[in-house]
Design a protein around this motif. Structure first.
Motif, PDB file in Angstrom:
ATOM      1  N   LYS A  37       1.613  -2.822 -17.549  1.00 23.87           N
ATOM      2  CA  LYS A  37       0.504  -2.802 -18.306  1.00 23.87           C
ATOM      3  C   LYS A  37      -0.578  -4.012 -17.776  1.00 23.87           C
ATOM      4  O   LYS A  37      -0.153  -5.092 -17.138  1.00 23.87           O
ATOM      5  N   ARG A  90       2.071  -7.393 -25.198  1.00 24.12           N
ATOM      6  CA  ARG A  90       2.798  -8.315 -24.203  1.00 24.12           C
ATOM      7  C   ARG A  90       4.156  -7.963 -24.288  1.00 24.12           C
ATOM      8  O   ARG A  90       5.104  -8.608 -23.471  1.00 24.12           O
ATOM      9  N   PHE A 146      -3.708  -6.576 -18.413  1.00 26.48           N
ATOM     10  CA  PHE A 146      -4.147  -7.297 -19.524  1.00 26.48           C
ATOM     11  C   PHE A 146      -5.674  -7.729 -18.824  1.00 26.48           C
ATOM     12  O   PHE A 146      -5.782  -8.556 -18.128  1.00 26.48           O
ATOM     13  N   PHE A 206      -5.547  -3.874 -23.379  1.00 26.57           N
ATOM     14  CA  PHE A 206      -4.321  -3.627 -22.416  1.00 26.57           C
ATOM     15  C   PHE A 206      -4.571  -2.246 -21.909  1.00 26.57           C
ATOM     16  O   PHE A 206      -5.058  -1.375 -22.704  1.00 26.57           O
TER      17      PHE A 206
END
Length: 702
Positions: free
Chosen positions: A28, A234, A30, A37
């Motif tokens: 991912k 996250r 960010f 994301f």
């Protein structure tokens, strides 16, 4: 022009995301400025890992030598375009003005922004991170396994008890249909939705996530609460993300369970009413709205995380569009991604159900606005949604077909599609004879209902159920002692006054009072005549030849009767009449000479030929035949007020008369059925356009 790889922004973060649904590794990206994301597949990650090389050729060479991936320059160009579109690249000196101009072009005009964003936009109201951090210390109990098991036991017990007291529970629901009930309902929903959002926030905070905002999201101008929990991406553990996604639903269901228990134990009063609202509305709103995977609510994110499929809606939509092209044109192109046969059909069905679900929801909101708020706004919302959800996607898909023109022509199936479209268009445009089915009420044209007069005592009944009667035949013999006494007293007084009036003409002393005696005698005669007419009501006779179709079983033996009590119904041997309500759009198509057919379900006769007798000159302002209202089994949508029914749409009353003799082997006085009415030849497309034009003409006030 050679592609140059502009450097990535230095504040971006790259996070490991384990394995994707297909088994390949995932990451991912960010963006802290937007708190957003982006999911990266293996190829995108490998490209970004070598992005610092600055040119496509070194990146391609490094990936080919160091991995087993097949990569082309088009892949790098597509990723560069994606990064540029989402402003993830550093801007070279002097290009900030170009970037701002490009952003403004994407935003478009204010009108364009409103059309694109009224379907869904967010209004942040709170920055709750500090408050949620303080609350999380007091809410650990609600995350313990003991609380979950206890809530489950309470749910089983409460549902079992509600089943035992269902009549009381359902009657409470009926009692809430009032202004006060609606206010209570609104407060309960507001409390539950706030608790729902704090459920998400507290669960996310428990795993160390940041909660930047809470507020309202507007779905087609309909407010729904939201919490920004993007930080949960996250979390490397998918199970934790699932817990955060389902925390709102679990919170609402827990409130419903404990509120149901409170409703069972609390005495009648305000607190029990609040408990009922929390127990009933919470179940409905949770299961029908939040748990639905067809909108981007909790159910969607739960399903997406559980399957490990990011961007589930868009991927299913792309797959369904690919399948549609394959069915229509037999194109041999590869699918957007490989799916096994089971997931192949699941993706297609899920996409179509989602499209239909959204269309129904948004059009339903527009219909609510039209019927209960501002009609003009409802029409505008309807038009925007038709353009956005139907015309827009269809046009985009047609544009894709145009780019694939050569492949479509080569496949050859387009000829069959064109033939089907031509036949459909012909069917819609050609004037074809038609008919319409309407709820109708049938009853004899001659119908006599006998009511008991006041102070009546039944001496004898001369009829029975189903008996044939002739005109003038006695039906009942009744008497009224009080009326008979008043009649005898009136006759006696009339005779006395007649004698006084005659005597006064021979007596000089009384001759001056002759006028008074004569006036009293005339009044007494009138009173006697009135009483004599009243006595006739105690000996009712058949007004016409017919058959007894209904007899009150309580009037078969001698006894006192209640005033205006129905005693019997006599149906004449003549024709039957049928009443129906025709919509305004079909009024001009009514074929008055072609006749109609009444269909009675079950017994006698299955069909009855009719002819049109009359059509009301003006639209019906009130339903004169309430049995045809939609609320009681008819087909006319109405508004009910003080026991009277007012049509929601313009309808006209049509009266028919039977053309054949009615067989009274199964007596019939008044019954609802279906009338099939012939319509003049017309185009279905033109009829639809005429109806739409009538709505616009009416609502825009032309």
């Amino acid at each position: 022009m050679e592609l140059k790889l502009d450097p990535l922004r230095e504040d971006l973060e790259l996070l490991d995301d384990g394995r994707l649904a297909g088994g390949q590794p995932g990451w991912k990206l960010f963006d802290p400025l937007k708190n957003r994301f982006y999911q990266l597949d293996w190829l995108s990650f490998e490209i970004l890992s070598r992005w610092h090389l600055g040119q496509p050729e070194p990146v391609l060479e490094a990936i080919r030598q160091q991995t087993t991936l097949q990569v082309a320059e088009e892949d790098i160009a597509a990723l560069h375009q994606f990064l540029q579109l989402h402003e993830l690249l550093q801007l070279p000196p002097g290009q900030h003005a170009d970037s701002l101009a490009r952003y403004q072009r994407l935003q478009g005009s204010i009108g364009s922004w409103l059309i694109h964003n009224y379907l869904f936009f967010r209004l942040p109201l709170l920055r709750p991170d500090a408050v949620v951090s303080r609350l999380s210390g007091y809410c650990q109990l609600f995350f313990s396994p003991h609380f979950y098991w206890l809530t489950l036991l309470v749910a089983v017990f409460s549902l079992w008890q509600v089943g035992q007291q269902w009549d009381a529970y359902s009657s409470t629901l009926v009692d809430m249909f009032s202004l006060q009930g609606v206010l209570y309902y609104g407060v309960a929903i507001m409390f539950v939705k706030i608790a729902h959002e704090f459920g998400h926030a507290l669960c996310a905070k428990r795993f160390g996530c940041h909660i930047p905002t809470m507020g309202l999201a507007f779905l087609v101008l309909w407010p729904v609460a939201y919490t920004d929990t993007n930080d949960v991406w996250r979390l490397p553990d998918k199970r934790q993300r699932l817990m955060v996604s389902s925390a709102g639903i679990v919170t609402e269901l827990s409130i419903a369970v404990w509120a149901t228990l409170c409703w069972l134990w609390l005495p009648d009063g305000g607190l029990r009413t609040v408990a009922f609202l929390l127990s009933s509305t919470t179940w409905i709103s949770t299961l029908l709205i939040n748990a639905s995977p067809f909108m981007r609510f909790d159910g969607y994110f739960i399903l997406s995380d559980a399957l490990g499929v990011v961007n589930l809606h868009q991927r299913c939509f792309d797959y369904a569009r690919w399948h549609l092209r394959r069915v229509l044109f037999a194109l041999p192109d590869a699918p957007p991604e490989y799916l096994d046969p089971r997931h192949h059909w699941l993706a297609i069905v899920f996409a179509w159900v989602t499209w239909l679900y959204r269309l129904v929801v948004f059009l339903g909101i527009a219909a609510l606005v039209y019927h209960f708020f501002i009609k003009l706004v409802g029409i505008v919302l309807f038009l925007i949604e038709i353009v956005w959800f139907v015309a827009g996607p269809v046009w985009k898909e047609i544009q894709v077909w145009m780019t694939m023109k050569s492949q479509i022509v080569e496949a050859g199936r387009y000829r069959l599609l064109l033939l089907l479209l031509a036949v459909t268009a012909l069917f819609c445009l050609l004037p074809l004879p038609g008919h319409t089915r309407l709820a109708a009420m049938i009853y004899p044209a001659q119908l006599q209902t006998v009511y008991a007069p006041s102070d009546a005592y039944l001496l004898q009944s001369h009829i029975r159920q189903g008996q044939a009667v002739s005109a003038g035949q006695p039906l009942f013999t009744m008497t009224s002692p009080q009326l008979r006494q008043n009649f005898l007293l009136s006759e006696q007084r009339s005779r006395q006054l007649a004698a006084q009036e005659n005597g006064a003409s021979f007596d000089d002393a009384s001759r001056k009072d002759w006028g008074v005696f004569n006036s009293k005698w005339q009044h007494s005669r009138s009173e006697g005549g009135y009483l004599q007419k009243e006595m006739v009501k105690y000996f009712p006779v058949a007004a016409f030849a017919g058959r007894v179709v209904d007899v009150n079983p309580d009037v078969q033996q001698a006894g006192w009767l209640s005033a205006r009590e129905p005693m019997a119904v006599i149906a004449g041997n003549g024709p039957y009449e049928v009443v129906a309500y025709l919509p305004e759009s079909q009024l001009v198509l009514l074929d008055r000479d072609a006749g109609a057919v009444f269909i009675r379900g079950g017994v006698w006769p299955q069909k009855l030929a009719l002819q049109v007798v009359s059509v009301s000159a003006d639209a019906e302002s009130e339903l004169s035949v309430p049995e045809l209202a939609l609320d009681v089994g008819g087909d006319v949508a109405v508004r009910s007020r003080n026991g009277r029914f007012y049509p929601e749409k313009t309808v006209y009353k049509v009266v028919f008369r039977s053309l054949q003799r009615v067989d009274f082997s199964k007596p019939l006085s008044r019954e609802r059925g279906i009338v099939v009415v012939s319509l003049l030849s017309s185009s279905s497309m033109l009829a639809w356009l005429r109806e739409v034009a009538a709505v616009f003409y009416r609502e825009f006030g032309f």
